[in-house]
Design an enzyme around this catalytic site. Sequence first.
Site, PDB file in Angstrom:
ATOM      1  N   ASP A  44      39.901  42.554  39.467  1.00 37.35           N
ATOM      2  CA  ASP A  44      39.838  42.428  40.924  1.00 37.35           C
ATOM      3  C   ASP A  44      41.151  42.818  41.601  1.00 37.35           C
ATOM      4  OD1 ASP A  44      41.225  40.260  39.925  1.00 37.35           O
ATOM      5  OD2 ASP A  44      39.738  38.776  40.513  1.00 37.35           O
ATOM      6  N   ASP A  70      36.987  26.483  41.259  1.00 38.72           N
ATOM      7  CA  ASP A  70      35.596  26.378  41.723  1.00 38.72           C
ATOM      8  C   ASP A  70      34.627  27.106  40.785  1.00 38.72           C
ATOM      9  OD1 ASP A  70      36.224  29.022  42.211  1.00 38.72           O
ATOM     10  OD2 ASP A  70      35.877  28.938  44.380  1.00 38.72           O
ATOM     11  N   HIS A  93      34.987  30.245  39.693  1.00 36.95           N
ATOM     12  CA  HIS A  93      34.871  31.705  39.833  1.00 36.95           C
ATOM     13  C   HIS A  93      35.457  32.443  38.634  1.00 36.95           C
ATOM     14  CE1 HIS A  93      38.859  31.746  42.295  1.00 36.95           C
ATOM     15  NE2 HIS A  93      39.113  32.420  41.192  1.00 36.95           N
ATOM     16  N   GLU A 141      33.013  34.274  43.763  1.00 38.91           N
ATOM     17  CA  GLU A 141      33.017  32.898  44.263  1.00 38.91           C
ATOM     18  C   GLU A 141      31.621  32.279  44.100  1.00 38.91           C
ATOM     19  OE1 GLU A 141      35.721  31.590  44.714  1.00 38.91           O
ATOM     20  OE2 GLU A 141      36.954  32.398  46.348  1.00 38.91           O
TER      21      GLU A 141
END
Length: 268
Positions: free
Chosen positions: A67, A136, A138, A143
Site C-alpha cells: 500500500d 482493527d 486491517h 479497513e
Amino acid sequence: MEIIIQPDAAQSARLVAAFIARAMRRKPDLVLGLATGSTPVPLYRELIRRHREDGLDFSRVTAFNLDEYLGIGPDHPGSYRRFMQVQLFDHINLSPGHTHLPDGLAPDVEAHCRHYEAQIRASGGIDIQVLGIGSDGHIGFNEPSSSLASRTRTKTLTSRTRRDNARFFENPADVPVECITMGIGTIMESRICLLLAAGERKAEAVAGALEGPITAMNPASALQLHPDTRVFLDEAAAGKLKMRAYYDEVFARDVFWNKLRQEDGRTL
Ligand code: GLP
C-alpha cells in the site's frame, strides 16, 4: 493456518527471515510482497544482516508493497516508499527497478491500480507476502468493511488507523485520509502469507482474525481461507488466543521448522 508463538518479536523476525532466506535459495527470482509499519522492521533488519554477513542475494528478487498513501509523493518523509528505502531497500542489493509500491501521486488512480495488479500478474504472482495487522484487523490498508474479494484500489482510512499511524508524521493532521492498497483478493492470491503481530495492542484483532468468524469486520480473518498462511506472534499478541496450548504443541512437533533450524545452522 500455522500459528507460531515466540517469546518476543526479535525471535519471530529471525524465524521469518530464515524462512524467506530458504525460499530465496530455492528460487533466486522470488517475488516478495512487503509491508510497512513498525511490525516488519525487525524482520528487515534481520534480512539486511543476512545480506551483509551471509551474502543473501536479492539481485533477482522482485518486491511489491501492499500500500501507499494517496496524495503524497515518494520523497515525503511519511510515504511508504520512503519508509521502504530507509528500512530495507537502501541496504540490500535489490535492483531499484524491481521494487514496486503504488504511486500516491498517480494522475489516473484507477488505471494505476489496474496496472499494479497487471504488474503483479506479469511477475508470476507473489510467492511470499509479508503482512502486519492493524489494531482493527486491517491487512494492507483494507479497513473493516472491505470486500474480501477486493483488488488494488483506493480506500479511506479510519480515524483509528490515522491515529495509529500519526507517529510517522510530524503532525497528526498530516496523515492522509486516503490510500491505495492491494485488495484482500489480491493478497489471497499470494502463494504463502506470513502474518506478523507483536504487542498487546494487537491481541484482540489477532484473536478475532484467527479464532473468530470470517468477516469483513476483521479483514485479516479472510486468511482462514488461505491455503498456506503462517502467523508469527509474540506472547503479548497471542494473549487472547483460546487454543494457545494446541498451537505450541503443533509447532514443537513440526518437522519443517526443526529441519529449517538445522539447515540454517543458527540458533533460531
Ligand atoms: C499500517 C499498514 C499495514 C500494517 C499495519 C500495522 O497502517 N498499512 O500494512 O500492517 O498498519 O502497523 P504497525 O506494524 O505499525 O502496527
